[in-house]
Design a protein around this motif. Structure first.
Motif, PDB file in Angstrom:
ATOM      1  N   LYS A   4      -5.446   0.397   4.670  1.00  0.00           N
ATOM      2  CA  LYS A   4      -5.822   0.735   6.036  1.00  0.00           C
ATOM      3  C   LYS A   4      -5.692   2.251   6.188  1.00  0.00           C
ATOM      4  O   LYS A   4      -4.600   2.815   6.054  1.00  0.00           O
ATOM      5  N   TYR A  41      -2.213   6.252  17.501  1.00  0.00           N
ATOM      6  CA  TYR A  41      -2.499   5.144  16.602  1.00  0.00           C
ATOM      7  C   TYR A  41      -1.338   4.879  15.657  1.00  0.00           C
ATOM      8  O   TYR A  41      -0.977   3.734  15.390  1.00  0.00           O
ATOM      9  N   LEU A  42      -0.750   5.951  15.129  1.00  0.00           N
ATOM     10  CA  LEU A  42       0.352   5.803  14.185  1.00  0.00           C
ATOM     11  C   LEU A  42       1.590   5.206  14.851  1.00  0.00           C
ATOM     12  O   LEU A  42       2.423   4.594  14.196  1.00  0.00           O
ATOM     13  N   THR A  43       1.704   5.402  16.154  1.00  0.00           N
ATOM     14  CA  THR A  43       2.836   4.835  16.890  1.00  0.00           C
ATOM     15  C   THR A  43       2.726   3.324  17.022  1.00  0.00           C
ATOM     16  O   THR A  43       3.728   2.605  16.941  1.00  0.00           O
ATOM     17  N   LYS A  44       1.508   2.827  17.186  1.00  0.00           N
ATOM     18  CA  LYS A  44       1.340   1.398  17.471  1.00  0.00           C
ATOM     19  C   LYS A  44       0.805   0.572  16.297  1.00  0.00           C
ATOM     20  O   LYS A  44       0.857  -0.660  16.328  1.00  0.00           O
ATOM     21  N   GLU A  45       0.273   1.227  15.265  1.00  0.00           N
ATOM     22  CA  GLU A  45      -0.265   0.488  14.134  1.00  0.00           C
ATOM     23  C   GLU A  45       0.245   1.068  12.814  1.00  0.00           C
ATOM     24  O   GLU A  45       0.625   2.234  12.749  1.00  0.00           O
ATOM     25  N   LYS A  46       0.217   0.237  11.790  1.00  0.00           N
ATOM     26  CA  LYS A  46       0.661   0.671  10.466  1.00  0.00           C
ATOM     27  C   LYS A  46      -0.548   1.039   9.615  1.00  0.00           C
ATOM     28  O   LYS A  46      -1.487   0.249   9.484  1.00  0.00           O
ATOM     29  N   PHE A  47      -0.507   2.231   9.027  1.00  0.00           N
ATOM     30  CA  PHE A  47      -1.578   2.685   8.148  1.00  0.00           C
ATOM     31  C   PHE A  47      -0.984   3.042   6.784  1.00  0.00           C
ATOM     32  O   PHE A  47       0.184   3.415   6.667  1.00  0.00           O
ATOM     33  N   ASP A  48      -1.826   2.923   5.752  1.00  0.00           N
ATOM     34  CA  ASP A  48      -1.398   3.279   4.397  1.00  0.00           C
ATOM     35  C   ASP A  48      -1.668   4.738   4.074  1.00  0.00           C
ATOM     36  O   ASP A  48      -1.040   5.308   3.179  1.00  0.00           O
ATOM     37  N   TRP A  72       5.618  11.917  10.858  1.00  0.00           N
ATOM     38  CA  TRP A  72       5.456  10.781   9.945  1.00  0.00           C
ATOM     39  C   TRP A  72       5.563  11.290   8.507  1.00  0.00           C
ATOM     40  O   TRP A  72       4.623  11.181   7.732  1.00  0.00           O
ATOM     41  N   LYS A  74       6.685  10.410   5.689  1.00  0.00           N
ATOM     42  CA  LYS A  74       6.436   9.597   4.501  1.00  0.00           C
ATOM     43  C   LYS A  74       4.996   9.098   4.425  1.00  0.00           C
ATOM     44  O   LYS A  74       4.641   8.344   3.523  1.00  0.00           O
ATOM     45  N   MET A  75       4.180   9.480   5.371  1.00  0.00           N
ATOM     46  CA  MET A  75       2.792   9.026   5.406  1.00  0.00           C
ATOM     47  C   MET A  75       1.930   9.872   4.477  1.00  0.00           C
ATOM     48  O   MET A  75       1.812  11.086   4.662  1.00  0.00           O
TER      49      MET A  75
END
Length: 218
Positions: A4, A41-48, A72, A74-75
């Motif tokens: 994602k 978006y990063l607050t409410k959903e998980k992205f790779d 973020w 480690k993103m």
């Protein structure tokens, strides 16, 4: 689904449009047009992975990149840059790609950043070593390595910023107690420099420590 991706792209995007091709390759791609939207978006959903298409902004994109890193850390983050707007290597992205490039090259840069490949890929600063494929990437360079060169680079990456003595390296890589002639090691070091150094004649990463051995500076 492979991964994602949160894709940050300005509303005035020009040039190659990679998103449809990524979706065809089973990536899930959510598109936002500002760094502020990205943080929501990063607050409410998980992205790779986050991809910042800085080439579509009037600025370099450095502020957005640093903001995401600050919140973020480690993103994984890949930045696309326009060669007409030079971006320094310390911008904070894990991978920096300058246009033009193909969708294949983009996917090849994305895959090592994904969680499913993290157990096979070593990272030390800008150096990424795929242990399974024996491929090393550093800054804008990519090279295939022999098994022995892979093992040698792996030792350095697992011991960054430490002086590794010539004799110890020779014992481990060549599996021998004889260390009377280690010139073969010097040749292998030069090959690694060809693979990772911007200028192999003036090493920036793999440094010679006279009378002792070598050190990987990250």
């Amino acid at each position: 689904m492979k991964a994602k991706i949160l894709w940050i792209e300005g509303k005035r995007a020009e040039g190659p449009y990679f998103i449809p091709d990524l979706r065809k390759k089973d990536f899930t791609v959510e598109v936002v047009s500002t760094g502020k939207e990205a943080n929501k978006y990063l607050t409410k959903e998980k992205f790779d992975l986050v991809v910042l298409n800085a080439a579509t902004f009037r600025t370099s994109g450095k502020r957005i990149c640093q903001d995401i890193n600050g919140k973020w850390g480690k993103m994984p983050l890949l930045m696309i840059a326009n060669p007409d707007k030079p971006v320094t290597k310390d911008v904070g992205a894990d991978v920096l790609l300058e246009l033009p490039f193909t969708i294949r090259k983009l996917v090849n840069r994305i895959n090592p950043l994904l969680p499913h490949s993290s157990n096979k890929v070593l990272r030390a600063g800008p150096i990424h070593l795929d242990l399974e494929r024996r491929v090393v990437r550093c800054l804008e360079k990519e090279a295939h390595l022999t098994p022995r060169l892979t093992s040698l680079l792996q030792i350095f990456m697992e011991n960054p910023n430490q002086v590794l003595e010539r004799e110890d390296l020779f014992r481990k890589i060549w599996n021998t107690e004889y260390t009377g002639d280690t010139r073969t090691l010097d040749v292998h070091i030069s090959w690694i420099r060809q693979a990772i150094e911007p200028n192999p004649r003036k090493p920036r990463f793999l440094i010679t420590i006279r009378g002792m051995g070598y050190r990987l500076d990250i």
